[in-house]
Design an enzyme around this catalytic site. Structure first.
Site, PDB file in Angstrom:
ATOM      1  N   SER A   1      30.048  41.352  57.830  1.00 23.81           N
ATOM      2  CA  SER A   1      28.736  39.846  57.489  1.00 23.81           C
ATOM      3  C   SER A   1      27.389  40.427  58.301  1.00 23.81           C
ATOM      4  O   SER A   1      27.719  41.292  59.289  1.00 23.81           O
ATOM      5  CB  SER A   1      29.470  38.897  57.780  1.00 23.81           C
ATOM      6  OG  SER A   1      30.797  38.524  56.729  1.00 23.81           O
TER       7      SER A   1
ATOM      8  N   HIS B   1      37.631  46.363  51.984  1.00 20.95           N
ATOM      9  CA  HIS B   1      38.070  45.483  53.305  1.00 20.95           C
ATOM     10  C   HIS B   1      38.346  44.255  52.998  1.00 20.95           C
ATOM     11  O   HIS B   1      38.546  43.690  52.106  1.00 20.95           O
ATOM     12  CB  HIS B   1      36.927  45.217  53.896  1.00 20.95           C
ATOM     13  CG  HIS B   1      36.572  43.829  54.847  1.00 20.95           C
ATOM     14  ND1 HIS B   1      37.057  43.690  56.446  1.00 20.95           N
ATOM     15  CD2 HIS B   1      36.082  43.030  54.936  1.00 20.95           C
ATOM     16  CE1 HIS B   1      37.123  43.049  56.670  1.00 20.95           C
ATOM     17  NE2 HIS B   1      35.827  42.133  56.174  1.00 20.95           N
TER      18      HIS B   1
ATOM     19  N   CYS C   1      32.162  43.417  60.238  1.00 22.73           N
ATOM     20  CA  CYS C   1      33.431  44.718  60.081  1.00 22.73           C
ATOM     21  C   CYS C   1      32.867  45.542  59.960  1.00 22.73           C
ATOM     22  O   CYS C   1      33.685  46.324  59.391  1.00 22.73           O
ATOM     23  CB  CYS C   1      34.311  43.750  59.047  1.00 22.73           C
ATOM     24  SG  CYS C   1      34.752  42.453  59.536  1.00 22.73           S
TER      25      CYS C   1
ATOM     26  N   GLU D   1      33.101  43.471  66.843  1.00 22.97           N
ATOM     27  CA  GLU D   1      32.792  42.392  67.047  1.00 22.97           C
ATOM     28  C   GLU D   1      32.844  40.910  67.985  1.00 22.97           C
ATOM     29  O   GLU D   1      32.537  40.251  68.023  1.00 22.97           O
ATOM     30  CB  GLU D   1      32.282  41.843  65.580  1.00 22.97           C
ATOM     31  CG  GLU D   1      33.531  40.939  65.300  1.00 22.97           C
ATOM     32  CD  GLU D   1      33.211  40.916  63.171  1.00 22.97           C
ATOM     33  OE1 GLU D   1      33.145  39.662  63.232  1.00 22.97           O
ATOM     34  OE2 GLU D   1      33.543  41.988  62.403  1.00 22.97           O
TER      35      GLU D   1
HETATM   36  P1  HMG Z   1      39.022  27.583  51.015  1.00 24.11           P
HETATM   37  O1  HMG Z   1      37.480  26.311  50.314  1.00 24.11           O
HETATM   38  O2  HMG Z   1      39.942  26.129  52.189  1.00 24.11           O
HETATM   39  O3  HMG Z   1      39.828  27.712  50.145  1.00 24.11           O
HETATM   40  O4  HMG Z   1      38.136  28.366  51.742  1.00 24.11           O
HETATM   41  P2  HMG Z   1      39.628  27.036  48.559  1.00 24.11           P
HETATM   42  O5  HMG Z   1      39.469  25.674  48.125  1.00 24.11           O
HETATM   43  O6  HMG Z   1      38.401  28.400  48.327  1.00 24.11           O
HETATM   44  O7  HMG Z   1      41.045  28.498  47.605  1.00 24.11           O
HETATM   45  C1  HMG Z   1      41.390  29.406  48.185  1.00 24.11           C
HETATM   46  C2  HMG Z   1      41.712  30.309  46.607  1.00 24.11           C
HETATM   47  O8  HMG Z   1      43.144  29.328  46.951  1.00 24.11           O
HETATM   48  C3  HMG Z   1      40.905  29.968  45.426  1.00 24.11           C
HETATM   49  O9  HMG Z   1      41.455  30.657  44.554  1.00 24.11           O
HETATM   50  C4  HMG Z   1      42.348  28.525  45.815  1.00 24.11           C
HETATM   51  O10 HMG Z   1      42.147  28.256  43.666  1.00 24.11           O
HETATM   52  C5  HMG Z   1      43.670  28.954  45.814  1.00 24.11           C
HETATM   53  P3  HMG Z   1      40.398  31.808  43.926  1.00 24.11           P
HETATM   54  O11 HMG Z   1      39.111  30.542  43.283  1.00 24.11           O
HETATM   55  O12 HMG Z   1      38.610  31.985  44.962  1.00 24.11           O
HETATM   56  O13 HMG Z   1      40.983  32.581  43.085  1.00 24.11           O
HETATM   57  N1  HMG Z   1      44.456  27.392  45.900  1.00 24.11           N
HETATM   58  C6  HMG Z   1      45.717  28.092  45.573  1.00 24.11           C
HETATM   59  N2  HMG Z   1      45.832  29.244  44.574  1.00 24.11           N
HETATM   60  C7  HMG Z   1      47.834  28.433  44.804  1.00 24.11           C
HETATM   61  N3  HMG Z   1      48.299  27.447  44.724  1.00 24.11           N
HETATM   62  C8  HMG Z   1      47.482  26.313  45.645  1.00 24.11           C
HETATM   63  C9  HMG Z   1      45.996  26.397  45.664  1.00 24.11           C
HETATM   64  N4  HMG Z   1      44.883  25.394  45.907  1.00 24.11           N
HETATM   65  C10 HMG Z   1      44.186  26.502  46.273  1.00 24.11           C
HETATM   66  N5  HMG Z   1      47.914  25.262  45.771  1.00 24.11           N
HETATM   67  C11 HMG Z   1      37.651  30.922  52.515  1.00 24.11           C
HETATM   68  C12 HMG Z   1      38.589  29.958  51.508  1.00 24.11           C
HETATM   69  C13 HMG Z   1      37.846  32.292  52.654  1.00 24.11           C
HETATM   70  C14 HMG Z   1      36.525  30.397  52.491  1.00 24.11           C
HETATM   71  C15 HMG Z   1      38.477  30.470  53.959  1.00 24.11           C
HETATM   72  O14 HMG Z   1      39.221  30.668  53.767  1.00 24.11           O
HETATM   73  C16 HMG Z   1      37.188  31.173  54.955  1.00 24.11           C
HETATM   74  O15 HMG Z   1      36.129  31.127  55.291  1.00 24.11           O
HETATM   75  N6  HMG Z   1      37.354  32.095  55.433  1.00 24.11           N
HETATM   76  C17 HMG Z   1      36.567  33.152  55.598  1.00 24.11           C
HETATM   77  C18 HMG Z   1      35.340  34.103  55.436  1.00 24.11           C
HETATM   78  C19 HMG Z   1      35.914  35.101  54.108  1.00 24.11           C
HETATM   79  O16 HMG Z   1      37.166  35.537  54.845  1.00 24.11           O
HETATM   80  N7  HMG Z   1      35.388  35.454  53.881  1.00 24.11           N
HETATM   81  C20 HMG Z   1      35.229  36.855  53.497  1.00 24.11           C
HETATM   82  C21 HMG Z   1      34.450  37.428  52.751  1.00 24.11           C
HETATM   83  S1  HMG Z   1      33.520  37.636  54.075  1.00 24.11           S
HETATM   84  C22 HMG Z   1      33.844  39.061  54.792  1.00 24.11           C
HETATM   85  O17 HMG Z   1      35.082  39.452  54.468  1.00 24.11           O
HETATM   86  C23 HMG Z   1      33.226  39.588  56.025  1.00 24.11           C
HETATM   87  C24 HMG Z   1      34.841  39.017  57.011  1.00 24.11           C
HETATM   88  O18 HMG Z   1      35.671  40.145  57.527  1.00 24.11           O
HETATM   89  C25 HMG Z   1      33.869  38.649  58.691  1.00 24.11           C
HETATM   90  C26 HMG Z   1      32.949  40.358  58.609  1.00 24.11           C
HETATM   91  O19 HMG Z   1      32.288  41.108  58.042  1.00 24.11           O
HETATM   92  O20 HMG Z   1      33.107  40.940  60.541  1.00 24.11           O
HETATM   93  C27 HMG Z   1      34.838  37.638  57.147  1.00 24.11           C
END
Ligand code: HMG
Length: 396
Positions: free
Chosen positions: A320, A244, A113, A81
């Site tokens: 995605s 994945h 992906c 991609e």
């Molecule tokens: P965010 O908003 O910065 O993080 O983004 P958050 O607030 O959701 O926190 C993440 C986790 O950390 C949470 O745990 C918090 O509780 C924890 P959860 O509730 O999820 O179990 N947390 C802590 N833990 C320990 N100590 C602390 C602490 N503070 C918070 N101090 C997000 C997270 C993944 C949304 C962001 O990084 C993002 O947008 N990433 C890119 C998108 C992505 O990877 N999506 C995955 C699904 S889609 C997919 O897999 C397809 C993809 O590969 C693309 C394709 O297909 O080509 C992406």
């Protein structure tokens, strides 16, 4: 006819960034990235590294691991991609740089992906149909996962390529036809507009789309798969489940969701056995998009303490946009010893750890990499040297 993965090749950039250091630079608790996201390091590509150079190195490694000659390859599909051209496929550059035969069919697949899985399913059917006539396929997932600096996606970057050598005498994993469940849904969870190098993502929504895809694909798989029902979780029949892995925690969420569908009140209990070995390598590399699932499979084969020979492994692919697929195959005798001898861990251990300042300098320089004038190579190839007369130039 038998069909499956005969060898796996992995390529990574030479640089890596510790997420603890990135967290400190972004005024975030390191535990958020390390435990909250479940990733420790992300691979960072220098400016002379792109989807092509990674794909070529991964393919070379798969061929070496299998002891197979380039002249035996009849199909080469690159899932990506983060391609390098709107028309010319990465597979054409790979064909040239690797020296594949002129009778080899080459093309690129794109569905976020999911692209490499589309290629793998095509290769399996190509072999089973008899069209391959004894030839083998190279299926490569190669990507540079890139979000903007200081965005929530930043700690979920990564870069790398995984090449699968697919044949009628697979020494790693054999796949039976029909053991596949598919689920597609037109959603806007993650995409990359034509004018941008960085992906746009609706992060939390993308997590729910992933889980929706998992649920749909799993239900579709169950409709087609045979075997006993109503005797505890169906997924206990697997020796491992490779999901994945955009970041380690996503696989934890996925497993919790899947076991919940099966009525398991304590999904954590099966996690160590079924999933933990699949995450050892991905946690040290980050998201490599099309290759991520196959890095998880490589991790299961090389890191699992259990004997998986003869056991079925499940693979969950999510792209995605979206398309999701759950499928399974049987681990072949000797596969784990072959995987352990592949040197994947040493490749990761050999990466140079860079600091945040160097990472940011590289990210800025990558903005202009597709238009910079070609220069001489300063190390062994293949490397991306720049552009001359609108042509991308690579060292061999
Ligand atoms: P965010 O908003 O910065 O993080 O983004 P958050 O607030 O959701 O926190 C993440 C986790 O950390 C949470 O745990 C918090 O509780 C924890 P959860 O509730 O999820 O179990 N947390 C802590 N833990 C320990 N100590 C602390 C602490 N503070 C918070 N101090 C997000 C997270 C993944 C949304 C962001 O990084 C993002 O947008 N990433 C890119 C998108 C992505 O990877 N999506 C995955 C699904 S889609 C997919 O897999 C397809 C993809 O590969 C693309 C394709 O297909 O080509 C992406």
């Amino acid at each position: 006819m038998h069909a499956g993965i005969d060898a796996i090749g992995l390529a990574l950039p030479p640089l890596t960034l510790e997420l603890a250091a990135l967290a400190r630079a972004r005024n975030v608790e390191p535990s958020k990235f390390l435990e909250g996201l479940g990733t420790t390091r992300i691979s960072i590509p220098p400016v002379d590294e792109d989807t092509v150079t990674l794909a070529v190195r991964a393919a070379n490694s798969a061929l070496e691991n299998a002891g197979v000659a380039k002249s035996d390859i009849g199909l080469c599909i690159v899932g990506t991609e983060t391609a390098v051209d709107h028309s010319k496929p990465v597979a054409a550059f790979v064909h040239g740089l690797l020296g594949l035969p002129s009778g080899c069919r080459i093309y690129e697949t794109k569905h976020a992906c999911y692209g490499a899985t589309a290629g793998l399913q095509t290769a399996l059917d190509w072999i089973r149909s008899g069209s391959a006539r004894g030839k083998k396929a190279l299926i490569i997932g190669s990507d540079i996962a890139r979000y903007g600096l200081r965005t929530p996606g930043e700690p979920t970057q990564g870069a790398g390529a995984v090449a699968l050598l697919v044949s009628d005498a697979p020494r790693l994993v054999a796949f039976e036809p029909g053991k596949v469940g598919t689920f597609a849904h037109d959603v806007n969870d993650f995409w990359r507009p034509l004018y941008s190098k960085d992906a746009v993502v609706d992060g939390h929504y993308s997590v729910s789309c992933y889980l929706e895809g998992l649920e749909g694909a799993y239900r579709a798989y169950l409709e087609r798969a045979d075997g006993p029902r109503g005797e505890g979780p169906f997924s206990d029949r697997f020796g491992a489940i490779a999901y994945h892995v955009p970041y380690g925690k996503m696989a934890v969420k996925a497993h919790r969701h899947l076991r919940g569908l099966e009525g398991d009140a304590d999904p954590a209990k099966s996690f160590e056995r079924l999933v933990a070995p699949t995450l050892v390598l991905p946690r040290l590399v980050g998201n490599i998009y099309t290759g991520s699932l196959y890095l998880a499979l490589a991790s299961a084969l090389s890191e699992s303490p259990a004997d998986l020979a003869g056991r079925e492994v499940a693979l969950f692919s999510y792209g995605s946009g979206s398309c999701a697929e759950l499928f399974s195959g049987t681990v072949q005798p000797g596969a784990q010893a072959r995987a352990r001898a592949s040197g994947w861990r040493a490749l990761i251990d050999g990466q140079r750890v860079i600091d945040v300042a160097e990472y940011e300098t590289i990210m800025d320089a990558r903005e202009a990499m597709d238009t910079r004038a070609a220069h001489d190579a300063d190390g062994p190839g293949p490397r991306f040297l720049g552009v001359r007369d609108h042509r991308r130039i690579y060292s061999a």
